[in-house]
Write a protein that holds these residues in place. Structure first.
Motif, mmCIF file in Angstrom:
data_model
loop_
_atom_site.group_PDB
_atom_site.id
_atom_site.type_symbol
_atom_site.label_atom_id
_atom_site.label_comp_id
_atom_site.label_asym_id
_atom_site.label_seq_id
_atom_site.Cartn_x
_atom_site.Cartn_y
_atom_site.Cartn_z
ATOM 1 N N SER A 117 0.123 -12.698 6.753
ATOM 2 C CA SER A 117 -0.184 -13.728 5.757
ATOM 3 C C SER A 117 0.990 -14.691 5.644
ATOM 4 C CB SER A 117 -0.453 -13.101 4.383
ATOM 5 O OG SER A 117 0.745 -12.543 3.865
ATOM 6 N N GLY A 118 0.707 -15.842 5.040
ATOM 7 C CA GLY A 118 1.764 -16.805 4.774
ATOM 8 C C GLY A 118 2.801 -16.245 3.815
ATOM 9 N N THR A 119 2.336 -15.467 2.853
ATOM 10 C CA THR A 119 3.239 -14.847 1.883
ATOM 11 C C THR A 119 4.288 -13.996 2.585
ATOM 12 O OG1 THR A 119 1.600 -14.808 0.110
ATOM 13 C CG2 THR A 119 3.345 -13.150 -0.004
ATOM 14 N N THR A 122 6.931 -16.335 4.440
ATOM 15 C CA THR A 122 7.951 -17.015 3.634
ATOM 16 C C THR A 122 8.896 -16.000 2.990
ATOM 17 O OG1 THR A 122 6.413 -17.043 1.773
ATOM 18 C CG2 THR A 122 6.508 -19.013 3.125
ATOM 19 N N TYR A 145 4.202 -24.260 -3.323
ATOM 20 C CA TYR A 145 3.755 -22.871 -3.315
ATOM 21 C C TYR A 145 4.104 -22.261 -1.963
ATOM 22 C CZ TYR A 145 0.651 -18.785 -3.472
ATOM 23 O OH TYR A 145 0.153 -17.511 -3.457
ATOM 24 N N HIS A 146 4.747 -21.098 -2.026
ATOM 25 C CA HIS A 146 5.127 -20.421 -0.783
ATOM 26 C C HIS A 146 4.617 -18.987 -0.770
ATOM 27 C CE1 HIS A 146 7.679 -23.881 0.019
ATOM 28 N NE2 HIS A 146 8.235 -23.724 -1.168
ATOM 29 N N GLY A 147 3.430 -18.773 -1.320
ATOM 30 C CA GLY A 147 2.911 -17.410 -1.398
ATOM 31 C C GLY A 147 3.401 -16.737 -2.662
ATOM 32 N N GLU A 207 7.661 -27.284 1.261
ATOM 33 C CA GLU A 207 6.495 -27.806 1.957
ATOM 34 C C GLU A 207 6.875 -29.223 2.390
ATOM 35 O OE1 GLU A 207 2.427 -27.101 0.272
ATOM 36 O OE2 GLU A 207 3.534 -26.367 -1.440
ATOM 37 N N ASN A 212 0.130 -28.070 -2.275
ATOM 38 C CA ASN A 212 -0.162 -27.118 -3.345
ATOM 39 C C ASN A 212 0.081 -27.627 -4.761
ATOM 40 O OD1 ASN A 212 -1.148 -24.567 -2.071
ATOM 41 N ND2 ASN A 212 0.707 -24.820 -0.860
ATOM 42 N N ASP A 240 8.282 -24.768 5.416
ATOM 43 C CA ASP A 240 7.087 -23.949 5.268
ATOM 44 C C ASP A 240 5.889 -24.760 5.751
ATOM 45 O OD1 ASP A 240 4.960 -22.393 4.568
ATOM 46 O OD2 ASP A 240 5.460 -22.248 2.428
ATOM 47 N N VAL A 242 2.993 -23.395 6.629
ATOM 48 C CA VAL A 242 1.788 -22.559 6.564
ATOM 49 C C VAL A 242 0.535 -23.437 6.480
ATOM 50 C CG1 VAL A 242 0.521 -20.881 5.156
ATOM 51 C CG2 VAL A 242 2.951 -20.511 5.633
ATOM 52 N N MET A 243 0.635 -24.520 5.695
ATOM 53 C CA MET A 243 -0.523 -25.410 5.557
ATOM 54 C C MET A 243 -0.497 -26.561 6.558
ATOM 55 S SD MET A 243 -1.791 -27.320 2.080
ATOM 56 C CE MET A 243 -2.299 -25.889 1.147
ATOM 57 N N LYS A 268 -2.376 -19.745 8.120
ATOM 58 C CA LYS A 268 -3.621 -20.527 8.118
ATOM 59 C C LYS A 268 -4.143 -20.842 9.531
ATOM 60 C CE LYS A 268 -3.127 -21.510 3.340
ATOM 61 N NZ LYS A 268 -2.102 -21.958 2.442
HETATM 62 C C1 PLP Z 1 -1.196 -20.824 1.676
HETATM 63 C C2 PLP Z 1 0.267 -21.012 1.668
HETATM 64 C C3 PLP Z 1 1.164 -19.923 1.652
HETATM 65 C C4 PLP Z 1 0.703 -18.507 1.470
HETATM 66 O O1 PLP Z 1 -0.090 -18.064 2.516
HETATM 67 P P1 PLP Z 1 -1.060 -16.791 2.255
HETATM 68 O O2 PLP Z 1 -1.636 -16.532 3.615
HETATM 69 O O3 PLP Z 1 -2.060 -17.248 1.250
HETATM 70 O O4 PLP Z 1 -0.221 -15.686 1.768
HETATM 71 C C5 PLP Z 1 2.502 -20.183 1.789
HETATM 72 N N1 PLP Z 1 2.962 -21.436 1.915
HETATM 73 C C6 PLP Z 1 2.134 -22.512 1.923
HETATM 74 C C7 PLP Z 1 2.706 -23.876 2.085
HETATM 75 C C8 PLP Z 1 0.761 -22.331 1.777
HETATM 76 O O5 PLP Z 1 -0.038 -23.394 1.745
#
Ligand code: PLP
Length: 431
Positions: A117-119, A122, A145-147, A207, A212, A240, A242-243, A268
């Motif tokens: 997961s992204g959580t 990070t 948001y970083h998880g 980000e 977020n 980060d 993730v998105m 993601k």
């Molecule tokens: C969604 C998100 C996360 C967390 O990812 P999960 O898979 O939901 O744990 C971390 N950082 C960013 C920028 C995100 O958009």
């Protein structure tokens, strides 16, 4: 009016077993009101709920589905992988295949570790930055948001912002005493923090384009200034993605803005719709990760063969079809501007923020450049818009403080249909 009778029944049933009936709070419709459709099928840009209603989807599973729902190459890859066994807890060839693909997009990620997961990505990147620098403090930004790891649940975006809470219960202040939460797009605040904590800041995590708190782009020169400040102060820069990774460009925001971070976090899109996260970066930092080094991180299902297969199929398709990003840019521009123009005609105050295929229509005069300005948005007006759009078959994120996403499966006709729905929604709000 569409009926959501079956969705309502399923929600009541889920609430009997699951807190709020949801396995992630952002899925709840509390901030916009109305019933959340229970989804049973997706194909391309479309979704169907348990009552048989059809929707045009602008959530895309919160970002992963850049190629649309049930994208055939991804479905085939998962099916093929599943027939060979779903998990081994031992190395499989596909892990290095996806790592090599990811590295071709993110050259700064000289070595990569997959998580689920992204959580996890990070959380581990923070641990790694602290291990490498032997420092304790980290800087994050309000509304990012970083998880949901403890140290990062400070003035967080996404569901934390939607629910209007400052952080989370259950996180002792001692655990977040080394987390400095600063306003986004404010370089002076970062300079001040480095002056206040000389030689003590391990890393900045951000980000690069915020999704977020709703979509907030970095100001001109902001990312480069953070790169310069971290380098000068011996701190690491963690981008980060993730998105934004594989979303804003094949190589993410770091390609788009030409910034080379020390560490990158991904999630993601790299899982093609299955649970995958990753962290990667400079080899000298990544070599601290166990079993090579003393920083521990592990995962029973990390590098899962189904998830790797899905990620490889999705990322390979993006790599082989770079024109997708041009189409996303053109279609997103048409959609975001089209709706902003309808709002203007209807006398509705709106600030449309967009980078690539991530965007937010903020119901406020703007500009929206950080959390304080995002928080000025009229969430009740957004809620009315959301309900009116849902009733017209347009599925938007159920929060003013979440970016919406376009996929490669959305057509010009989908966009025309969405703008027409918005025109009706604004007229209904005015009347
Ligand atoms: C969604 C998100 C996360 C967390 O990812 P999960 O898979 O939901 O744990 C971390 N950082 C960013 C920028 C995100 O958009």
């Amino acid at each position: 009016m569409r009926t959501l009778t079956e969705s309502r029944r399923l929600q009541a049933r889920a609430e009997a077993f699951i807190p709020g009936g949801v396995n992630s709070p952002v899925r709840a419709f509390r901030s916009v009101g109305g019933d959340a459709p229970f989804l049973v099928r997706g194909s391309g840009s479309r979704l169907w709920d348990a009552d048989g209603n059809e929707y045009l989807d602008y959530v895309g599973s919160w970002g992963p589905l850049i190629l649309g729902h049930a994208f055939p190459p991804v479905v085939e890859a998962i099916t093929r992988a599943a027939q060979n066994g779903t998990s081994f807890g031992a190395s499989t060839p596909s892990e290095a295949d996806l790592a090599e693909l990811v590295q071709s997009a993110f050259p700064a990620a000289e070595k990569i570790r997959f998580v689920s997961s992204g959580t996890e990505a990070t959380m581990t990147a923070i641990r790694l930055a602290r291990a490498f620098t032997n420092r304790k403090y980290i800087i994050k930004f309000e509304g990012c948001y970083h998880g949901h790891a403890d140290a990062l649940l400070v003035k967080a975006g996404s569901g934390v912002a939607t629910l209007g809470i400052p952080g989370s219960a259950g996180v002792p202040e001692e655990v977040v005493q080394f987390t400095l939460a600063l306003p986004y797009n404010d370089i002076a605040a970062v300079e001040q923090a480095f002056a206040n904590f000389p030689g003590q800041i391990a890393a900045i995590i951000l980000e690069p384009v915020v999704g977020n708190m709703g979509l907030v782009p970095p100001g001109h020169g902001y990312l480069q200034a953070l790169r310069d400040l971290t380098t000068r102060n011996g701190a690491l820069l963690i981008i980060d993605e993730v998105m934004t990774g594989f979303r804003l460009a094949f190589g993410g925001a770091q390609e788009l803005y030409g910034i080379r971070p020390d560490l990158t976090t991904l999630g993601k899109i790299i899982g093609g719709g299955l649970p995958v996260g990753a962290y990667g970066g400079r080899a000298d930092i990544m070599n601290l990760v166990a079993p090579l080094g003393p920083m521990y991180q592990a995962g029973t299902l990390s590098g899962n063969p189904l998830a790797m297969a899905a990620g490889i199929a999705a990322v390979t398709h993006l790599k082989e079809h770079p024109e997708i990003y041009k189409h996303l840019e053109a279609n997103s521009t048409a959609l975001v501007q089209g709706i902003a123009i309808e709002a203007h005609h209807a006398g509705i105050t709106m600030t449309a923020n967009r980078v690539g295929s991530m965007f937010t229509w903020f119901f406020c005069p703007g500009p929206v450049t950080d959390w304080d300005s995002a928080a000025k948005a009229d969430t009740a007006a957004f809620g009315r818009f959301h309900r009116a759009m849902l009733d017209r078959g347009i599925y938007l994120p159920p929060s003013q403080f979440e970016a919406a996403f376009l996929s490669a499966a959305h057509t010009e006709s989908d966009i025309g249909h969405t703008i027409a729905a918005a025109k009706e929604a604004f007229a209904a709000a005015a009347g």
